[in-house]
Design a protein around this motif. Structure first.
Motif, PDB file in Angstrom:
ATOM      1  N   THR A   1       0.774  -1.326  -0.087  1.00  0.00           N
ATOM      2  CA  THR A   1       0.200   0.134   0.377  1.00  0.00           C
ATOM      3  C   THR A   1       0.685   1.609   0.545  1.00  0.00           C
ATOM      4  OG1 THR A   1      -1.393   0.937   1.729  1.00  0.00           O
ATOM      5  CG2 THR A   1      -0.581  -0.159   2.682  1.00  0.00           C
ATOM      6  N   LYS A   2       0.511   2.401  -0.511  1.00  0.00           N
ATOM      7  CA  LYS A   2       0.832   3.003  -0.259  1.00  0.00           C
ATOM      8  C   LYS A   2       1.063   4.258   1.181  1.00  0.00           C
ATOM      9  CE  LYS A   2       1.534   4.244  -5.666  1.00  0.00           C
ATOM     10  NZ  LYS A   2       1.359   5.710  -6.956  1.00  0.00           N
ATOM     11  N   GLU A   3       0.085   3.667   1.384  1.00  0.00           N
ATOM     12  CA  GLU A   3      -0.202   4.773   2.708  1.00  0.00           C
ATOM     13  C   GLU A   3       0.307   3.972   3.870  1.00  0.00           C
ATOM     14  OE1 GLU A   3      -2.917   3.810   0.625  1.00  0.00           O
ATOM     15  OE2 GLU A   3      -3.073   4.697  -0.346  1.00  0.00           O
ATOM     16  N   GLN A   4       1.456   3.539   4.315  1.00  0.00           N
ATOM     17  CA  GLN A   4       1.914   2.666   5.242  1.00  0.00           C
ATOM     18  C   GLN A   4       3.303   1.785   4.335  1.00  0.00           C
ATOM     19  OE1 GLN A   4       1.024  -1.507   7.195  1.00  0.00           O
ATOM     20  NE2 GLN A   4      -0.306   0.500   8.753  1.00  0.00           N
ATOM     21  N   PHE A   5       4.378   2.154   5.685  1.00  0.00           N
ATOM     22  CA  PHE A   5       4.907   1.687   5.169  1.00  0.00           C
ATOM     23  C   PHE A   5       6.329   1.038   7.201  1.00  0.00           C
ATOM     24  CE2 PHE A   5       6.485   5.886   4.334  1.00  0.00           C
ATOM     25  CZ  PHE A   5       7.713   5.780   4.796  1.00  0.00           C
ATOM     26  N   ALA A   6       6.824   0.868   6.995  1.00  0.00           N
ATOM     27  CA  ALA A   6       7.951   0.527   8.123  1.00  0.00           C
ATOM     28  C   ALA A   6       9.683   0.996   7.757  1.00  0.00           C
ATOM     29  CB  ALA A   6       8.023  -0.812   8.541  1.00  0.00           C
ATOM     30  N   MET A   7      10.004   1.461   8.759  1.00  0.00           N
ATOM     31  CA  MET A   7      11.559   1.948   8.632  1.00  0.00           C
ATOM     32  C   MET A   7      12.443   1.442   9.396  1.00  0.00           C
ATOM     33  SD  MET A   7      12.784   5.225   6.300  1.00  0.00           S
ATOM     34  CE  MET A   7      13.625   6.569   8.061  1.00  0.00           C
ATOM     35  N   LEU A   8      13.478   1.069  10.031  1.00  0.00           N
ATOM     36  CA  LEU A   8      14.253   0.799  10.787  1.00  0.00           C
ATOM     37  C   LEU A   8      15.052   2.148  10.786  1.00  0.00           C
ATOM     38  CD1 LEU A   8      15.603  -3.088  10.224  1.00  0.00           C
ATOM     39  CD2 LEU A   8      14.339  -2.096  12.200  1.00  0.00           C
ATOM     40  N   ASN A   9      15.230   1.586  12.867  1.00  0.00           N
ATOM     41  CA  ASN A   9      16.359   3.551  12.311  1.00  0.00           C
ATOM     42  C   ASN A   9      17.969   3.075  12.678  1.00  0.00           C
ATOM     43  OD1 ASN A   9      16.381   3.221  15.578  1.00  0.00           O
ATOM     44  ND2 ASN A   9      14.218   4.505  15.242  1.00  0.00           N
ATOM     45  N   LYS A  10      18.625   3.854  12.923  1.00  0.00           N
ATOM     46  CA  LYS A  10      20.064   3.650  13.658  1.00  0.00           C
ATOM     47  C   LYS A  10      20.022   2.605  14.860  1.00  0.00           C
ATOM     48  CE  LYS A  10      22.634   7.783  11.176  1.00  0.00           C
ATOM     49  NZ  LYS A  10      22.941   8.323  11.449  1.00  0.00           N
ATOM     50  N   LYS A  11      19.322   2.926  15.122  1.00  0.00           N
ATOM     51  CA  LYS A  11      18.913   2.022  16.998  1.00  0.00           C
ATOM     52  C   LYS A  11      17.651   0.638  16.897  1.00  0.00           C
ATOM     53  CE  LYS A  11      17.881   5.610  18.993  1.00  0.00           C
ATOM     54  NZ  LYS A  11      17.171   6.791  20.616  1.00  0.00           N
ATOM     55  N   GLY A  12      17.114   0.760  15.464  1.00  0.00           N
ATOM     56  CA  GLY A  12      16.500  -0.554  15.846  1.00  0.00           C
ATOM     57  C   GLY A  12      16.899  -1.737  15.775  1.00  0.00           C
ATOM     58  N   GLY A  13      18.280  -2.127  15.588  1.00  0.00           N
ATOM     59  CA  GLY A  13      18.490  -3.528  15.875  1.00  0.00           C
ATOM     60  C   GLY A  13      18.560  -3.368  17.613  1.00  0.00           C
ATOM     61  N   GLU A  14      18.862  -2.361  17.920  1.00  0.00           N
ATOM     62  CA  GLU A  14      20.245  -2.629  19.636  1.00  0.00           C
ATOM     63  C   GLU A  14      19.085  -1.995  20.773  1.00  0.00           C
ATOM     64  OE1 GLU A  14      22.070   1.418  21.150  1.00  0.00           O
ATOM     65  OE2 GLU A  14      22.448   0.633  19.154  1.00  0.00           O
ATOM     66  N   THR A  15      17.295  -1.500  20.671  1.00  0.00           N
ATOM     67  CA  THR A  15      16.183  -1.300  20.290  1.00  0.00           C
ATOM     68  C   THR A  15      14.590  -1.803  20.474  1.00  0.00           C
ATOM     69  OG1 THR A  15      15.472   0.194  19.358  1.00  0.00           O
ATOM     70  CG2 THR A  15      17.073   0.942  21.097  1.00  0.00           C
ATOM     71  N   GLU A  16      15.114  -3.254  19.774  1.00  0.00           N
ATOM     72  CA  GLU A  16      14.239  -3.970  18.903  1.00  0.00           C
ATOM     73  C   GLU A  16      12.839  -3.123  18.933  1.00  0.00           C
ATOM     74  OE1 GLU A  16      14.080  -6.822  21.307  1.00  0.00           O
ATOM     75  OE2 GLU A  16      16.067  -8.143  21.165  1.00  0.00           O
ATOM     76  N   THR A  17      13.529  -1.874  17.743  1.00  0.00           N
ATOM     77  CA  THR A  17      12.149  -1.126  17.335  1.00  0.00           C
ATOM     78  C   THR A  17      12.367  -0.817  16.679  1.00  0.00           C
ATOM     79  OG1 THR A  17      13.497   0.974  17.997  1.00  0.00           O
ATOM     80  CG2 THR A  17      12.646  -0.108  19.448  1.00  0.00           C
ATOM     81  N   VAL A  18      10.934  -0.413  15.556  1.00  0.00           N
ATOM     82  CA  VAL A  18      10.921   0.235  14.521  1.00  0.00           C
ATOM     83  C   VAL A  18       9.929   0.921  14.501  1.00  0.00           C
ATOM     84  CG1 VAL A  18       9.058  -1.819  13.731  1.00  0.00           C
ATOM     85  CG2 VAL A  18       9.760  -1.520  11.695  1.00  0.00           C
TER      86      VAL A  18
ATOM     87  N   TRP B   1       1.418  10.188  10.154  1.00  0.00           N
ATOM     88  CA  TRP B   1       1.925   9.299  11.294  1.00  0.00           C
ATOM     89  C   TRP B   1       2.873   8.391  11.922  1.00  0.00           C
ATOM     90  CZ3 TRP B   1      -0.064  11.796  15.407  1.00  0.00           C
ATOM     91  CH2 TRP B   1      -1.040  12.913  15.532  1.00  0.00           C
ATOM     92  N   HIS B   2       3.668   8.502  12.591  1.00  0.00           N
ATOM     93  CA  HIS B   2       4.485   7.250  13.000  1.00  0.00           C
ATOM     94  C   HIS B   2       3.951   7.000  14.333  1.00  0.00           C
ATOM     95  CE1 HIS B   2       6.957  11.599  13.796  1.00  0.00           C
ATOM     96  NE2 HIS B   2       7.359  10.668  14.253  1.00  0.00           N
ATOM     97  N   TRP B   3       4.733   5.797  14.284  1.00  0.00           N
ATOM     98  CA  TRP B   3       5.089   5.570  15.579  1.00  0.00           C
ATOM     99  C   TRP B   3       6.031   4.229  15.451  1.00  0.00           C
ATOM    100  CZ3 TRP B   3       0.735   5.296  12.827  1.00  0.00           C
ATOM    101  CH2 TRP B   3      -0.438   6.188  13.493  1.00  0.00           C
ATOM    102  N   ASN B   4       7.332   4.988  16.853  1.00  0.00           N
ATOM    103  CA  ASN B   4       8.540   4.071  17.095  1.00  0.00           C
ATOM    104  C   ASN B   4       7.904   2.948  18.333  1.00  0.00           C
ATOM    105  OD1 ASN B   4      11.177   3.296  17.023  1.00  0.00           O
ATOM    106  ND2 ASN B   4      11.748   4.456  19.344  1.00  0.00           N
ATOM    107  N   VAL B   5       8.042   1.262  17.604  1.00  0.00           N
ATOM    108  CA  VAL B   5       6.994   0.383  18.649  1.00  0.00           C
ATOM    109  C   VAL B   5       8.342  -0.441  18.621  1.00  0.00           C
ATOM    110  CG1 VAL B   5       4.942   1.151  18.162  1.00  0.00           C
ATOM    111  CG2 VAL B   5       5.770  -0.777  16.722  1.00  0.00           C
ATOM    112  N   ARG B   6       8.207  -1.551  19.388  1.00  0.00           N
ATOM    113  CA  ARG B   6       8.953  -2.708  19.634  1.00  0.00           C
ATOM    114  C   ARG B   6       8.631  -3.925  18.759  1.00  0.00           C
ATOM    115  NH1 ARG B   6      10.961  -1.047  23.384  1.00  0.00           N
ATOM    116  NH2 ARG B   6      10.510  -0.164  25.988  1.00  0.00           N
ATOM    117  N   PHE B   7       9.558  -4.005  18.097  1.00  0.00           N
ATOM    118  CA  PHE B   7       9.038  -5.401  16.925  1.00  0.00           C
ATOM    119  C   PHE B   7       7.953  -6.586  17.040  1.00  0.00           C
ATOM    120  CE2 PHE B   7      13.907  -6.111  16.159  1.00  0.00           C
ATOM    121  CZ  PHE B   7      13.641  -5.066  15.128  1.00  0.00           C
TER     122      PHE B   7
END
Length: 158
Positions: free
Chosen positions: A55-72, A105-111
């Motif tokens: 969909t063009k309305e939603q995507f997920a992106m890992l940030n630099k800390k995502g791997g260590e904090t287990e968030t996306v 809108w965006h949400w930084n959430v746990r995997f």
């Protein structure tokens, strides 16, 4: 669905199945605004085949800390009116929705909370609670479980 490169023309059907083979990521260095522009104008039509579930309305992106904090970070394009409190003036809410303004809108959430967030966002009634920044902890992570409880309880527990 995993998009590996902006020049990609072929996409998996429905979901990308793990394990995922190593690949060169063509989106490294892209910020969210650039990815949003990609979705708005450069995403190939072949990606939008119903079998890809893209969909063009939603995507997920890992940030630099995502791997260590287990968030996306989950991004969702929403009509602004869906995230605002309803007006107490009935004449104000009865306007024409055509050309309605949208916002990312965006949400930084746990995997482990990604599926629950995405499923809950499909319930339009939940958007006001899930767009409430009081559910973001000091660590910058959105507390999906607490927001969902507030939505289910019909109140705000932020």
């Amino acid at each position: 669905m995993l998009a590996k490169d902006p020049s990609q023309t072929g996409f998996d059907h429905w979901r990308t199945s793990p394990p995922i083979q190593a690949f060169q990521n063509g989106f490294i260095g892209w910020d969210a605004a650039r990815i949003q522009r990609y979705f708005e104008g450069e995403l190939p039509e072949s990606a939008l085949d119903p079998k890809t579930n893209i969909t063009k309305e939603q995507f997920a992106m890992l940030n630099k800390k995502g791997g260590e904090t287990e968030t996306v970070v989950i991004y969702q394009l929403l009509e602004k009116s869906l995230t605002e409190e309803p007006s107490s003036d009935p004449d104000e809410d009865s306007g024409d929705d055509e050309g309605e303004e949208e916002a990312w809108w965006h949400w930084n959430v746990r995997f482990q909370d990604v599926n629950e967030l995405v499923e809950t966002l499909e319930t339009m009634d939940s958007l006001r609670v899930f767009c409430d920044e009081s559910f973001v902890g000091q660590d910058g992570v959105f507390d999906v479980q607490r927001a969902k409880k507030a939505f289910v309880d019909g109140g705000k527990s932020g």
